[in-house]
Design a protein around this motif. Structure first.
Motif, PDB file in Angstrom:
ATOM      1  N   GLY A 140     -10.121  10.792   4.843  1.00 49.98           N
ATOM      2  CA  GLY A 140      -9.521  10.895   6.045  1.00 49.98           C
ATOM      3  C   GLY A 140      -8.601   9.709   6.584  1.00 49.98           C
ATOM      4  O   GLY A 140      -7.831   9.853   7.567  1.00 49.98           O
ATOM      5  N   GLU A 141      -8.120   8.561   5.803  1.00 49.96           N
ATOM      6  CA  GLU A 141      -7.594   7.851   5.125  1.00 49.96           C
ATOM      7  C   GLU A 141      -6.152   8.336   4.738  1.00 49.96           C
ATOM      8  O   GLU A 141      -5.924   9.181   3.712  1.00 49.96           O
ATOM      9  CB  GLU A 141      -8.354   6.411   4.949  1.00 49.96           C
ATOM     10  N   HIS A 142      -5.190   7.552   5.308  1.00 48.30           N
ATOM     11  CA  HIS A 142      -3.254   7.974   5.421  1.00 48.30           C
ATOM     12  C   HIS A 142      -3.696   6.728   3.879  1.00 48.30           C
ATOM     13  O   HIS A 142      -3.328   5.357   4.070  1.00 48.30           O
ATOM     14  CB  HIS A 142      -2.928   8.565   6.444  1.00 48.30           C
ATOM     15  N   TYR A 143      -2.642   7.061   3.369  1.00 49.83           N
ATOM     16  CA  TYR A 143      -1.809   6.174   2.004  1.00 49.83           C
ATOM     17  C   TYR A 143      -1.147   6.627   1.449  1.00 49.83           C
ATOM     18  O   TYR A 143      -0.029   7.425   1.470  1.00 49.83           O
ATOM     19  CB  TYR A 143      -3.021   6.407   0.524  1.00 49.83           C
ATOM     20  N   VAL A 144       0.909   5.754   1.408  1.00 50.59           N
ATOM     21  CA  VAL A 144       1.453   5.888   1.397  1.00 50.59           C
ATOM     22  C   VAL A 144       1.890   5.560  -0.318  1.00 50.59           C
ATOM     23  O   VAL A 144       1.831   4.789  -0.998  1.00 50.59           O
ATOM     24  CB  VAL A 144       2.843   4.838   1.853  1.00 50.59           C
ATOM     25  N   PHE A 145       2.445   6.209  -1.116  1.00 51.34           N
ATOM     26  CA  PHE A 145       3.093   6.334  -2.491  1.00 51.34           C
ATOM     27  C   PHE A 145       4.875   6.279  -2.654  1.00 51.34           C
ATOM     28  O   PHE A 145       4.953   7.286  -2.340  1.00 51.34           O
ATOM     29  CB  PHE A 145       2.046   7.724  -3.970  1.00 51.34           C
ATOM     30  N   MET A 146       4.916   5.696  -3.534  1.00 51.72           N
ATOM     31  CA  MET A 146       6.485   5.435  -4.108  1.00 51.72           C
ATOM     32  C   MET A 146       6.659   5.562  -5.487  1.00 51.72           C
ATOM     33  O   MET A 146       5.609   4.646  -6.002  1.00 51.72           O
ATOM     34  CB  MET A 146       6.638   3.625  -3.587  1.00 51.72           C
ATOM     35  N   ILE A 147       7.101   6.506  -5.534  1.00 52.00           N
ATOM     36  CA  ILE A 147       7.364   6.990  -7.465  1.00 52.00           C
ATOM     37  C   ILE A 147       8.879   7.437  -7.953  1.00 52.00           C
ATOM     38  O   ILE A 147       9.777   7.706  -6.708  1.00 52.00           O
ATOM     39  CB  ILE A 147       6.745   7.881  -6.908  1.00 52.00           C
ATOM     40  N   PRO A 148       9.119   7.563  -8.760  1.00 51.64           N
ATOM     41  CA  PRO A 148      10.739   7.470  -8.950  1.00 51.64           C
ATOM     42  C   PRO A 148      11.104   8.822  -8.470  1.00 51.64           C
ATOM     43  O   PRO A 148       9.937  10.500  -9.077  1.00 51.64           O
ATOM     44  CB  PRO A 148      11.039   7.161 -10.357  1.00 51.64           C
ATOM     45  N   PHE A 173       0.908   1.688  -2.376  1.00 49.10           N
ATOM     46  CA  PHE A 173       1.446   1.928  -3.735  1.00 49.10           C
ATOM     47  C   PHE A 173       2.317   2.163  -4.592  1.00 49.10           C
ATOM     48  O   PHE A 173       3.245   3.170  -3.892  1.00 49.10           O
ATOM     49  CB  PHE A 173       0.208   2.394  -4.408  1.00 49.10           C
ATOM     50  N   ILE A 174       2.865   1.330  -5.098  1.00 50.67           N
ATOM     51  CA  ILE A 174       4.698   1.868  -6.166  1.00 50.67           C
ATOM     52  C   ILE A 174       3.898   1.545  -7.612  1.00 50.67           C
ATOM     53  O   ILE A 174       3.552   1.498  -8.042  1.00 50.67           O
ATOM     54  CB  ILE A 174       5.440   0.458  -5.607  1.00 50.67           C
ATOM     55  N   ASP A 175       5.095   2.910  -8.095  1.00 46.69           N
ATOM     56  CA  ASP A 175       4.569   3.316  -9.400  1.00 46.69           C
ATOM     57  C   ASP A 175       4.948   1.945  -9.893  1.00 46.69           C
ATOM     58  O   ASP A 175       5.926   1.436  -9.492  1.00 46.69           O
ATOM     59  CB  ASP A 175       5.543   4.649  -9.966  1.00 46.69           C
TER      60      ASP A 175
END
Length: 161
Positions: free
Chosen positions: A60-68, A118-120
């Motif tokens: 149920g937790e949300h996560y942010v991901f940064m990718i090219p 998180f970032i790639d």
């Protein structure tokens, strides 16, 4: 209220408060463009321009991901990075209420509440990375280590090969 204050987004105000150097890039558009289109429009290497994706884990937790912008998020790698059994993309219509941002203008900075981000790992290849400034038609360029330090971003292998 000054015009400069009106043009500042939450992301820019956060960077200003932290006294971190950044550059804003504005462009005219009638709606959300793809990240590849934004990179091309601004004359930037698409590998150094990152899109911000919001997911929800099984917990149920949300996560942010940064990718090219030209890449696709590998959901299995993303789940591994954040310690979840699985993650799924948040629907576009849920973004505003959850983050304070709309699809095409979602910044990893200045969301309504902090999420693990998180970032790639390819971000470390660049002196500067570009990402949404918090509204459609606005991008921020800055050092990835400054971004990581401000938000506590973790590097991970996140993209489909």
């Amino acid at each position: 209220m000054s015009k400069e204050h009106d043009s500042k987004t939450n992301a820019m105000r956060l960077l200003d408060a932290a006294s971190l150097p950044y550059r804003t890039r504005f462009f005219e558009t009638d709606g959300a463009l793809s990240g590849v289109e934004v990179a091309s429009l601004l004359g930037l290497d698409q590998d150094s321009v990152f899109k911000t994706l919001v997911t929800q884990g099984k917990s149920g937790e949300h996560y942010v991901f940064m990718i090219p912008v030209a890449c696709e998020l590998d959901l299995k790698k993303a789940a591994r990075a954040c310690g979840e059994k699985a993650v799924a993309m948040v629907r576009s219509r849920e973004l505003l209420g959850l983050t304070g941002y709309v699809h095409g203008g979602c910044s990893p900075l200045g969301m309504k509440k902090p999420f693990s981000t998180f970032i790639d790992e390819t971000a470390s290849l660049y002196d500067q990375v570009t990402f949404s400034g918090g509204r459609i038609g606005c991008q921020i360029t800055m050092a990835p280590q400054d971004l990581a330090g401000l938000v506590g971003i973790q590097e991970a292998d996140l993209t489909v090969v």
